[in-house]
Every structure is written in structure tokens, then in C-alpha cells.
Motif scaffolding. Structure first.
Motif, PDB file in Angstrom:
ATOM      1  N   UNK A   1      35.398  46.817  56.579  1.00 26.44           N
ATOM      2  CA  UNK A   1      34.115  46.404  56.028  1.00 26.44           C
ATOM      3  C   UNK A   1      32.950  47.015  56.798  1.00 26.44           C
ATOM      4  N   UNK A   2      32.932  46.805  58.115  1.00 19.76           N
ATOM      5  CA  UNK A   2      31.814  47.286  58.929  1.00 19.76           C
ATOM      6  C   UNK A   2      31.955  48.748  59.330  1.00 19.76           C
ATOM      7  N   UNK A   3      33.191  49.237  59.413  1.00 20.55           N
ATOM      8  CA  UNK A   3      33.400  50.623  59.794  1.00 20.55           C
ATOM      9  C   UNK A   3      33.516  51.563  58.613  1.00 20.55           C
ATOM     10  N   UNK A   4      33.741  51.013  57.427  1.00 16.28           N
ATOM     11  CA  UNK A   4      33.924  51.856  56.255  1.00 16.28           C
ATOM     12  C   UNK A   4      32.951  51.572  55.131  1.00 16.28           C
ATOM     13  N   UNK A   5      33.024  50.387  54.572  1.00 15.50           N
ATOM     14  CA  UNK A   5      32.219  50.082  53.377  1.00 15.50           C
ATOM     15  C   UNK A   5      30.721  50.128  53.673  1.00 15.50           C
ATOM     16  N   UNK A   6      30.299  49.508  54.747  1.00 17.84           N
ATOM     17  CA  UNK A   6      28.864  49.460  55.060  1.00 17.84           C
ATOM     18  C   UNK A   6      28.276  50.843  55.358  1.00 17.84           C
ATOM     19  N   UNK A   7      28.868  51.633  56.262  1.00 17.81           N
ATOM     20  CA  UNK A   7      28.265  52.948  56.525  1.00 17.81           C
ATOM     21  C   UNK A   7      28.264  53.873  55.309  1.00 17.81           C
ATOM     22  N   UNK A   8      29.350  53.861  54.545  1.00 20.46           N
ATOM     23  CA  UNK A   8      29.404  54.756  53.388  1.00 20.46           C
ATOM     24  C   UNK A   8      28.486  54.277  52.268  1.00 20.46           C
ATOM     25  N   UNK A   9      28.291  52.966  52.163  1.00 26.81           N
ATOM     26  CA  UNK A   9      27.330  52.462  51.180  1.00 26.81           C
ATOM     27  C   UNK A   9      25.920  52.889  51.579  1.00 26.81           C
ATOM     28  N   UNK A  10      25.612  52.799  52.882  1.00 24.48           N
ATOM     29  CA  UNK A  10      24.300  53.233  53.355  1.00 24.48           C
ATOM     30  C   UNK A  10      24.106  54.739  53.153  1.00 24.48           C
TER      31      UNK A  10
ATOM     32  N   UNK B   1      48.029  51.027  72.300  1.00 23.70           N
ATOM     33  CA  UNK B   1      48.080  52.376  71.736  1.00 23.70           C
ATOM     34  C   UNK B   1      47.316  52.455  70.421  1.00 23.70           C
ATOM     35  N   UNK B   2      47.437  51.438  69.575  1.00 23.74           N
ATOM     36  CA  UNK B   2      46.725  51.454  68.291  1.00 23.74           C
ATOM     37  C   UNK B   2      45.219  51.433  68.500  1.00 23.74           C
ATOM     38  N   UNK B   3      44.756  50.673  69.480  1.00 21.57           N
ATOM     39  CA  UNK B   3      43.321  50.605  69.757  1.00 21.57           C
ATOM     40  C   UNK B   3      42.816  51.923  70.323  1.00 21.57           C
ATOM     41  N   UNK B   4      43.598  52.520  71.220  1.00 19.50           N
ATOM     42  CA  UNK B   4      43.194  53.792  71.829  1.00 19.50           C
ATOM     43  C   UNK B   4      43.196  54.906  70.783  1.00 19.50           C
ATOM     44  N   UNK B   5      44.257  54.973  69.981  1.00 24.26           N
ATOM     45  CA  UNK B   5      44.351  56.022  68.959  1.00 24.26           C
ATOM     46  C   UNK B   5      43.254  55.847  67.912  1.00 24.26           C
ATOM     47  N   UNK B   6      43.032  54.632  67.464  1.00 24.06           N
ATOM     48  CA  UNK B   6      41.989  54.380  66.472  1.00 24.06           C
ATOM     49  C   UNK B   6      40.614  54.768  66.986  1.00 24.06           C
ATOM     50  N   UNK B   7      40.323  54.388  68.210  1.00 22.45           N
ATOM     51  CA  UNK B   7      39.027  54.738  68.794  1.00 22.45           C
ATOM     52  C   UNK B   7      38.906  56.233  69.041  1.00 22.45           C
ATOM     53  N   UNK B   8      40.007  56.850  69.490  1.00 20.88           N
ATOM     54  CA  UNK B   8      39.988  58.290  69.763  1.00 20.88           C
ATOM     55  C   UNK B   8      39.824  59.106  68.482  1.00 20.88           C
ATOM     56  N   UNK B   9      40.274  58.585  67.366  1.00 19.37           N
ATOM     57  CA  UNK B   9      40.085  59.284  66.094  1.00 19.37           C
ATOM     58  C   UNK B   9      38.700  59.023  65.506  1.00 19.37           C
ATOM     59  N   UNK B  10      38.199  57.806  65.672  1.00 17.31           N
ATOM     60  CA  UNK B  10      36.881  57.459  65.111  1.00 17.31           C
ATOM     61  C   UNK B  10      35.741  58.180  65.816  1.00 17.31           C
TER      62      UNK B  10
ATOM     63  N   UNK C   1      38.542  63.204  57.779  1.00 16.61           N
ATOM     64  CA  UNK C   1      39.932  62.781  57.987  1.00 16.61           C
ATOM     65  C   UNK C   1      40.102  62.043  59.315  1.00 16.61           C
ATOM     66  N   UNK C   2      39.466  62.546  60.353  1.00 16.14           N
ATOM     67  CA  UNK C   2      39.541  61.867  61.650  1.00 16.14           C
ATOM     68  C   UNK C   2      38.958  60.463  61.571  1.00 16.14           C
ATOM     69  N   UNK C   3      37.806  60.347  60.943  1.00 15.32           N
ATOM     70  CA  UNK C   3      37.152  59.037  60.854  1.00 15.32           C
ATOM     71  C   UNK C   3      37.981  58.065  60.015  1.00 15.32           C
ATOM     72  N   UNK C   4      38.439  58.515  58.861  1.00 14.24           N
ATOM     73  CA  UNK C   4      39.236  57.635  57.998  1.00 14.24           C
ATOM     74  C   UNK C   4      40.546  57.225  58.677  1.00 14.24           C
ATOM     75  N   UNK C   5      41.167  58.156  59.393  1.00 11.77           N
ATOM     76  CA  UNK C   5      42.405  57.823  60.102  1.00 11.77           C
ATOM     77  C   UNK C   5      42.148  56.808  61.214  1.00 11.77           C
ATOM     78  N   UNK C   6      41.042  56.962  61.913  1.00  4.05           N
ATOM     79  CA  UNK C   6      40.698  55.999  62.958  1.00  4.05           C
ATOM     80  C   UNK C   6      40.426  54.619  62.399  1.00  4.05           C
ATOM     81  N   UNK C   7      39.687  54.567  61.301  1.00  4.38           N
ATOM     82  CA  UNK C   7      39.406  53.271  60.676  1.00  4.38           C
ATOM     83  C   UNK C   7      40.694  52.655  60.136  1.00  4.38           C
ATOM     84  N   UNK C   8      41.628  53.459  59.681  1.00  4.12           N
ATOM     85  CA  UNK C   8      42.916  52.928  59.207  1.00  4.12           C
ATOM     86  C   UNK C   8      43.756  52.398  60.371  1.00  4.12           C
TER      87      UNK C   8
END
Length: 126
Positions: A42-51, A98-107, A67-74
Motif C-alpha cells: 500500500x505505502x510502497x506501491x499503490x501510494x507512490x505510483x498513484x502520486x 534475509x528477506x528484510x535485507x534482500x527487500x531493502x537492497x532491491x528497493x 524491476x528492482x523496485x517491484x522485486x523489493x516491494x514483493x
């Protein structure tokens, strides 16, 4: 951008429904990670892309940064979900970080790509 915001909103609703159903069958044990999992899309995907979709000019971002951003948000709601499952089960694991580090590193580089593209749009307007 509007279509992307719509899909992120659908993902946020799906995360909220999944968390509600999982929590209903968790015998009164709750996890903040599971309850708030819907905030990532919601805050990492829908809100920024709506704006971004409501801007005066289109923002052209390269496919790699998208792709990096979408993968990180996923990765972030998946990490939140798995952490919530482990908390409800009553155990912990060091591999959950690991999921938190990978997600942040991709975002991070993906968001940087979006910011550079926004800077180009602003520079073009002036």
C-alpha cells in the motif's frame, strides 16, 4: 502508472485478507508483522505510483529500476508474512532477516532510479 497503482492496491487487499484469515485460525495468537503486512504494497506501491500517475508529465523509468523496485516491494511483505507465521508458531529463525535485507537492497537502487527520473522531468520542465 495508474495500472501499477491499481495492482499494488489489489496486492495490499490480498495481503490484508490473507492476514485476517490466518489470524482467525491462529487460536488467539497475533503478530504485528502479519497484521501490518498490507502496508508494504500500500505505502510502497499503490501510494507512490498513484502520486506519480497524477503528475503533469510522465516519468520514464528504465526497466531495470522498475524491476528492482517491484522485486523489493514483493520481498518485503513475504518477509513480513514469514516473520508473522514464525511469531504465531512461537519460534524464531536467524534466516528471517534475509528477506528484510534482500527487500531493502532491491528497493533502494530502484527508488534511486525513480528519483533520478523525477529529477529529469523537473529539469525538463524548468
Amino acid at each position: 502508472m495508474r495500472r501499477t497503482a491499481k495492482w499494488y492496491l489489489i496486492a495490499a487487499i490480498g495481503c490484508a485478507l490473507f492476514a485476517a484469515v490466518y489470524e482467525a485460525f491462529s487460536h488467539g495468537v497475533y503478530s504485528a508483522h502479519m497484521l501490518l503486512m498490507f502496508l508494504w504494497p500500500l505505502l510502497g506501491g499503490a501510494l507512490p505510483f498513484w502520486l506519480l500517475s497524477h503528475g503533469k508529465r510522465a516519468v520514464a523509468v528504465g526497466w531495470l529500476w522498475r524491476c528492482l523496485y517491484h522485486s523489493g516491494i514483493a520481498a518485503l511483505p513475504v518477509g513480513s508474512c514469514v516473520t508473522g507465521v514464525f511469531e504465531i508458531y512461537g519460534t524464531t529463525s536467524e534466516s528471517l532477516t534475509a528477506a528484510w535485507v534482500v527487500g531493502s537492497a532491491l528497493c533502494a537502487p530502484g527508488a534511486a532510479g525513480f528519483l533520478v527520473a523525477l529529477g529529469r522531468v523537473r529539469a525538463h520542465r524548468e
